[in-house]
Design a protein around this motif. Structure first.
Motif, PDB file in Angstrom:
ATOM      1  N   LEU A   1     -23.407  72.858 -49.493  1.00  0.00           N
ATOM      2  CA  LEU A   1     -21.703  72.658 -49.369  1.00  0.00           C
ATOM      3  C   LEU A   1     -21.773  73.449 -49.036  1.00  0.00           C
ATOM      4  O   LEU A   1     -21.317  74.477 -50.095  1.00  0.00           O
ATOM      5  N   MET A   2     -20.744  73.943 -48.372  1.00  0.00           N
ATOM      6  CA  MET A   2     -20.162  74.849 -47.994  1.00  0.00           C
ATOM      7  C   MET A   2     -18.710  74.610 -46.953  1.00  0.00           C
ATOM      8  O   MET A   2     -18.474  74.505 -46.442  1.00  0.00           O
ATOM      9  N   ASP A   3     -17.366  75.770 -47.644  1.00  0.00           N
ATOM     10  CA  ASP A   3     -16.474  75.771 -47.111  1.00  0.00           C
ATOM     11  C   ASP A   3     -15.511  77.329 -47.034  1.00  0.00           C
ATOM     12  O   ASP A   3     -15.553  77.887 -48.132  1.00  0.00           O
ATOM     13  N   SER A   4     -14.880  77.607 -45.932  1.00  0.00           N
ATOM     14  CA  SER A   4     -13.860  78.458 -46.476  1.00  0.00           C
ATOM     15  C   SER A   4     -14.811  80.280 -46.154  1.00  0.00           C
ATOM     16  O   SER A   4     -14.709  80.855 -46.890  1.00  0.00           O
ATOM     17  N   CYS A   5     -16.242  80.220 -45.480  1.00  0.00           N
ATOM     18  CA  CYS A   5     -17.082  80.944 -45.812  1.00  0.00           C
ATOM     19  C   CYS A   5     -17.011  82.282 -44.488  1.00  0.00           C
ATOM     20  O   CYS A   5     -16.542  81.264 -43.001  1.00  0.00           O
ATOM     21  N   THR A   6     -17.554  83.255 -43.887  1.00  0.00           N
ATOM     22  CA  THR A   6     -18.395  83.729 -43.073  1.00  0.00           C
ATOM     23  C   THR A   6     -19.546  84.493 -43.262  1.00  0.00           C
ATOM     24  O   THR A   6     -19.710  84.649 -44.580  1.00  0.00           O
ATOM     25  N   ILE A   7     -20.521  84.027 -42.523  1.00  0.00           N
ATOM     26  CA  ILE A   7     -22.385  84.206 -42.612  1.00  0.00           C
ATOM     27  C   ILE A   7     -22.649  84.741 -41.453  1.00  0.00           C
ATOM     28  O   ILE A   7     -22.280  84.850 -39.980  1.00  0.00           O
ATOM     29  N   GLY A   8     -22.924  85.911 -42.160  1.00  0.00           N
ATOM     30  CA  GLY A   8     -23.571  87.219 -40.946  1.00  0.00           C
ATOM     31  C   GLY A   8     -25.234  86.238 -40.198  1.00  0.00           C
ATOM     32  O   GLY A   8     -25.174  85.899 -41.201  1.00  0.00           O
ATOM     33  N   ASN A   9     -24.783  88.083 -39.581  1.00  0.00           N
ATOM     34  CA  ASN A   9     -26.489  86.907 -38.710  1.00  0.00           C
ATOM     35  C   ASN A   9     -27.779  87.136 -39.648  1.00  0.00           C
ATOM     36  O   ASN A   9     -27.682  88.202 -40.600  1.00  0.00           O
ATOM     37  N   HIS A  10     -28.759  86.499 -39.141  1.00  0.00           N
ATOM     38  CA  HIS A  10     -29.964  85.932 -39.869  1.00  0.00           C
ATOM     39  C   HIS A  10     -30.323  85.596 -41.394  1.00  0.00           C
ATOM     40  O   HIS A  10     -30.893  86.123 -41.299  1.00  0.00           O
ATOM     41  N   THR A  11     -28.397  85.925 -41.942  1.00  0.00           N
ATOM     42  CA  THR A  11     -28.555  84.731 -43.227  1.00  0.00           C
ATOM     43  C   THR A  11     -29.051  83.877 -43.416  1.00  0.00           C
ATOM     44  O   THR A  11     -28.556  82.997 -42.650  1.00  0.00           O
ATOM     45  N   TYR A  12     -30.436  83.293 -44.576  1.00  0.00           N
ATOM     46  CA  TYR A  12     -30.174  81.915 -44.801  1.00  0.00           C
ATOM     47  C   TYR A  12     -30.307  81.742 -46.039  1.00  0.00           C
ATOM     48  O   TYR A  12     -30.168  82.729 -46.667  1.00  0.00           O
ATOM     49  N   ILE A  13     -29.759  80.137 -45.830  1.00  0.00           N
ATOM     50  CA  ILE A  13     -29.066  79.757 -47.298  1.00  0.00           C
ATOM     51  C   ILE A  13     -29.967  78.378 -48.218  1.00  0.00           C
ATOM     52  O   ILE A  13     -29.962  77.470 -46.537  1.00  0.00           O
ATOM     53  N   GLN A  14     -30.590  78.416 -48.606  1.00  0.00           N
ATOM     54  CA  GLN A  14     -31.576  77.052 -48.997  1.00  0.00           C
ATOM     55  C   GLN A  14     -30.797  76.309 -49.491  1.00  0.00           C
ATOM     56  O   GLN A  14     -29.694  76.032 -49.920  1.00  0.00           O
ATOM     57  N   LYS A  15     -31.616  74.857 -49.718  1.00  0.00           N
ATOM     58  CA  LYS A  15     -30.861  73.577 -49.965  1.00  0.00           C
ATOM     59  C   LYS A  15     -29.877  73.692 -51.116  1.00  0.00           C
ATOM     60  O   LYS A  15     -30.162  74.763 -52.847  1.00  0.00           O
ATOM     61  N   ARG A  16     -29.214  72.642 -51.183  1.00  0.00           N
ATOM     62  CA  ARG A  16     -28.674  72.489 -52.623  1.00  0.00           C
ATOM     63  C   ARG A  16     -28.034  74.403 -53.224  1.00  0.00           C
ATOM     64  O   ARG A  16     -27.489  73.910 -54.430  1.00  0.00           O
ATOM     65  N   THR A  17     -26.930  74.496 -52.258  1.00  0.00           N
ATOM     66  CA  THR A  17     -26.618  75.696 -52.616  1.00  0.00           C
ATOM     67  C   THR A  17     -25.036  74.846 -52.315  1.00  0.00           C
ATOM     68  O   THR A  17     -25.155  74.779 -51.423  1.00  0.00           O
ATOM     69  N   THR A  18     -23.509  75.799 -53.053  1.00  0.00           N
ATOM     70  CA  THR A  18     -22.608  75.781 -52.730  1.00  0.00           C
ATOM     71  C   THR A  18     -21.744  76.894 -52.845  1.00  0.00           C
ATOM     72  O   THR A  18     -22.440  78.369 -53.618  1.00  0.00           O
ATOM     73  N   LEU A  19     -21.380  76.977 -51.103  1.00  0.00           N
ATOM     74  CA  LEU A  19     -20.597  78.761 -50.903  1.00  0.00           C
ATOM     75  C   LEU A  19     -19.310  78.548 -51.553  1.00  0.00           C
ATOM     76  O   LEU A  19     -18.832  77.618 -50.260  1.00  0.00           O
ATOM     77  N   PHE A  20     -18.338  78.744 -51.673  1.00  0.00           N
ATOM     78  CA  PHE A  20     -16.836  78.792 -51.715  1.00  0.00           C
ATOM     79  C   PHE A  20     -15.564  80.191 -51.330  1.00  0.00           C
ATOM     80  O   PHE A  20     -16.019  80.936 -52.304  1.00  0.00           O
ATOM     81  N   ASN A  21     -15.261  79.751 -49.898  1.00  0.00           N
ATOM     82  CA  ASN A  21     -14.041  81.421 -50.244  1.00  0.00           C
ATOM     83  C   ASN A  21     -14.889  82.677 -50.008  1.00  0.00           C
ATOM     84  O   ASN A  21     -14.478  82.978 -50.892  1.00  0.00           O
ATOM     85  N   ALA A  22     -15.811  82.786 -49.352  1.00  0.00           N
ATOM     86  CA  ALA A  22     -16.999  83.642 -49.234  1.00  0.00           C
ATOM     87  C   ALA A  22     -16.987  84.459 -48.191  1.00  0.00           C
ATOM     88  O   ALA A  22     -17.384  84.116 -47.192  1.00  0.00           O
ATOM     89  N   ASP A  23     -17.481  85.296 -47.733  1.00  0.00           N
ATOM     90  CA  ASP A  23     -17.560  86.675 -47.068  1.00  0.00           C
ATOM     91  C   ASP A  23     -19.097  87.119 -47.063  1.00  0.00           C
ATOM     92  O   ASP A  23     -19.787  87.736 -48.425  1.00  0.00           O
TER      93      ASP A  23
END
Length: 197
Positions: A24-46
């Protein structure tokens, strides 16, 4: 690459990202080659490049107002998605921007609170709750998270930060990926590069 079940809104991605199931992700920026594993939540993050985010991590979960009679948002957030609201305007900011540097490894089920800055090269131990900024290349763990050690000596940290290797071109990594496995070889590469300039 995006796996099934993830819900992503208002987010910009770099290249070569992988988002696993049920993120679950909202209002983020994600840089090259970054991975995010299952069941993670990210809000308002660079989030920087080459970050490794394990499963069950929470980044920017939001905060509640603590100095009122009640901590419940119906008293201070007009647009909260609850059944009944008792205010006509927002009187509290429930979320602050969280910043994660480059090449950060965040262990399983870690929590990074709103407004925190995690420095480049840092490691966050599994299960940690990060309430304060983390220095570049620091290893932190615990509840609340505290510094355990630094990954490298100060002069090596300065050298790595100045190199900004995470911004190197893709073809550099194709040719020189072996350097990323040994800091001594990478330091020698940088020294030779500086001698040429």
């Amino acid at each position: 690459m995006f796996y099934a079940g993830s819900k992503i809104a208002n987010t910009m991605f770099g290249n070569y990202n992988v988002v696993f199931n049920d993120v679950l992700m909202d209002s983020c920026t994600i840089g090259n080659h970054t991975y995010i594993q299952k069941r993670t939540t990210l809000f308002n993050a660079d989030i920087g490049k080459f970050c490794s985010i394990a499963s069950g991590v929470s980044i920017g979960p939001g905060v509640h107002k603590m100095d009122g009679v009640s901590t419940h948002p119906v008293f201070y957030l007009k647009n909260t998605p609850l059944a009944k609201i008792y205010c006509d305007k927002d009187s509290f900011m429930p979320s602050k921007r969280t910043t994660i540097g480059h090449d950060v490894w965040i262990g399983e089920k870690a929590v990074i609170l709103d407004g925190v800055t995690i420095g480049t090269g840092a490691i966050i131990a599994a299960g940690s709750v990060v309430t304060k900024d983390v220095a570049p290349y620091a290893v932190v763990g615990g509840v609340p998270a505290k510094k355990i050690k630094f990954r490298f000596e100060e002069r090596e940290i300065d050298l790595l930060l100045k190199s900004e290797w995470w911004d190197y071109a893709e073809d550099w990594f194709d040719k020189n990926a072996y350097l990323m496995l040994d800091i001594e070889k990478f330091k020698l590469y940088l020294k030779e590069l500086n001698n040429k300039n």
